[in-house]
Design an enzyme around this catalytic site. Structure first.
Site, short mmCIF file in Angstrom:
data_model
loop_
_atom_site.label_atom_id
_atom_site.label_comp_id
_atom_site.label_asym_id
_atom_site.label_seq_id
_atom_site.Cartn_x
_atom_site.Cartn_y
_atom_site.Cartn_z
N ASP A 82 184.02 16.28 8.71
CA ASP A 82 185.30 16.82 8.25
C ASP A 82 185.61 18.08 9.06
OD1 ASP A 82 187.53 17.09 6.57
OD2 ASP A 82 186.43 18.30 5.11
N HIS A 206 194.68 16.14 2.84
CA HIS A 206 193.66 17.17 2.68
C HIS A 206 194.07 18.12 1.56
CE1 HIS A 206 191.02 17.05 6.43
NE2 HIS A 206 191.82 16.00 6.57
N GLY A 207 193.13 18.94 1.12
CA GLY A 207 193.44 19.99 0.15
C GLY A 207 193.85 19.44 -1.20
N THR A 231 186.73 21.40 -2.98
CA THR A 231 186.56 22.55 -3.88
C THR A 231 186.17 22.12 -5.30
OG1 THR A 231 188.20 23.74 -2.60
CG2 THR A 231 187.75 24.59 -4.79
P1 13P Z 1 190.04 20.86 -1.28
O1 13P Z 1 188.91 21.81 -1.18
O2 13P Z 1 191.32 21.53 -1.62
O3 13P Z 1 189.74 19.72 -2.18
O4 13P Z 1 190.27 20.25 0.17
C1 13P Z 1 189.40 19.28 0.63
C2 13P Z 1 189.66 18.92 2.03
O5 13P Z 1 190.76 18.72 2.45
C3 13P Z 1 188.50 18.76 2.91
O6 13P Z 1 188.89 18.51 4.21
#
Ligand code: 13P
Length: 282
Positions: A82, A206-207, A231
């Protein structure tokens, strides 16, 4: 079964209208939790590690654990790099047996991102290891990587980027950010649809920790085929550990608190597999 490439997994998801969960792990217990949850749900799964995780411990530790877990599971498991932040790290993952690699040149200028991504695609092609790239900036902080304020992916640029790099999948910026949200994120769904109409390779979100499940479902409906969670898994694991240590502060055996962290992560992953619709898609 043996570790598998992300390529066929994502193309199948794209064709059938669901997404494969990509879960970031930090230790053996999190790997066990993700694979056990996917196994119970009969779902394909992607396990991924970031550069800071690979700084904490050599890539070989994660690879060996994930390989063992995959070989003892009935479901397809991918090990993915990643946010690979350099050509060198991408090559280390390739040589180390990773079955999927991301090169994140999104902080570079458009032409430099293309050149870096193209070089990784060319190097991975002979081994048939698929490459994910990122265009636009997913903001927030991912480990050591600070995405800053972010910047949305421009649909026309996404089309050109994919054509010129030959990349297998593309992470796009549509309003999500890494880390903990201070307010509910505003996701630009129309932008996602516009990109989907122009780009044929699988699109990646992502995120996703903290993004409401209904919004994630809508993103999947509009063409997202891989969804990253990091996260929230760290929070789930820590919550499990904290629970044991606050209830029984005299505990000294890591197995006693790590196993509860593992249970919490497993439950979280089960819920997200349901959201993504990959249950029974093996
Ligand atoms: P989060 O930490 O917001 O879940 O993002 C994960 C991510 O996109 C890893 O590449």
């Amino acid at each position: 079964m043996s570790l598998v490439s992300s390529k066929e997994l994502l193309l199948k998801a794209q064709k059938e209208g669901y997404a494969v969960g990509a879960f970031n792990v930090e230790n053996m217990e999190m790997i066990q939790a993700v694979v056990a949850a996917a196994e119970e749900m009969n779902s394909p799964v992607i396990i991924q590690t970031t550069p800071s995780t690979l700084k904490y411990a050599d890539l070989g530790y994660y690879y060996s654990n994930v390989k063992f877990a995959a070989e003892n599971a009935r479901i397809p498991v991918v090990i993915h790099l990643d946010h690979g932040d350099s050509f060198d790290l991408a090559m280390r993952a390739l040589r180390g047996g990773y079955t999927s690699v991301m090169i994140d040149g999104s902080h570079n200028r458009f032409e430099d991102n293309i050149a870096l991504t193209r070089s990784v695609v060319d190097a991975c092609r002979p081994a048939e290891v698929p490459v994910e790239a990122e265009l636009g900036k997913v903001g927030g902080k991912e480990d050591d990587l600070d995405g800053g304020a972010g910047g949305y992916t421009v649909p026309g640029e996404a089309e050109e980027f994919v054509a010129r790099t030959g990349v297998d999948s593309l992470a796009i910026a549509i309003g999500t950010a890494h880390g903990v949200y201070k307010a509910e994120p505003k996701i630009d769904l129309d932008r996602l649809s516009e990109i989907r109409a122009l780009v044929s390779v699988p699109l990646i979100l992502h995120g996703t920790s903290g993004v409401p499940d209904e919004v994630v479902k809508e993103c999947v409906k509009r063409g997202i085929c891989k969804v990253n969670y990091a996260t929230d898994l760290r929070i789930a694991f820590s919550d499990g550990v904290k629970k044991v240590l606050s209830e029984r502060p005299e505990t000294y055996d890591p197995k006693k608190y790590n196993s509860v962290g593992r249970d919490f992560v497993k439950e979280y992953v089960r819920q997200k597999i349901t959201v993504l619709g990959s249950c029974n898609k093996v």
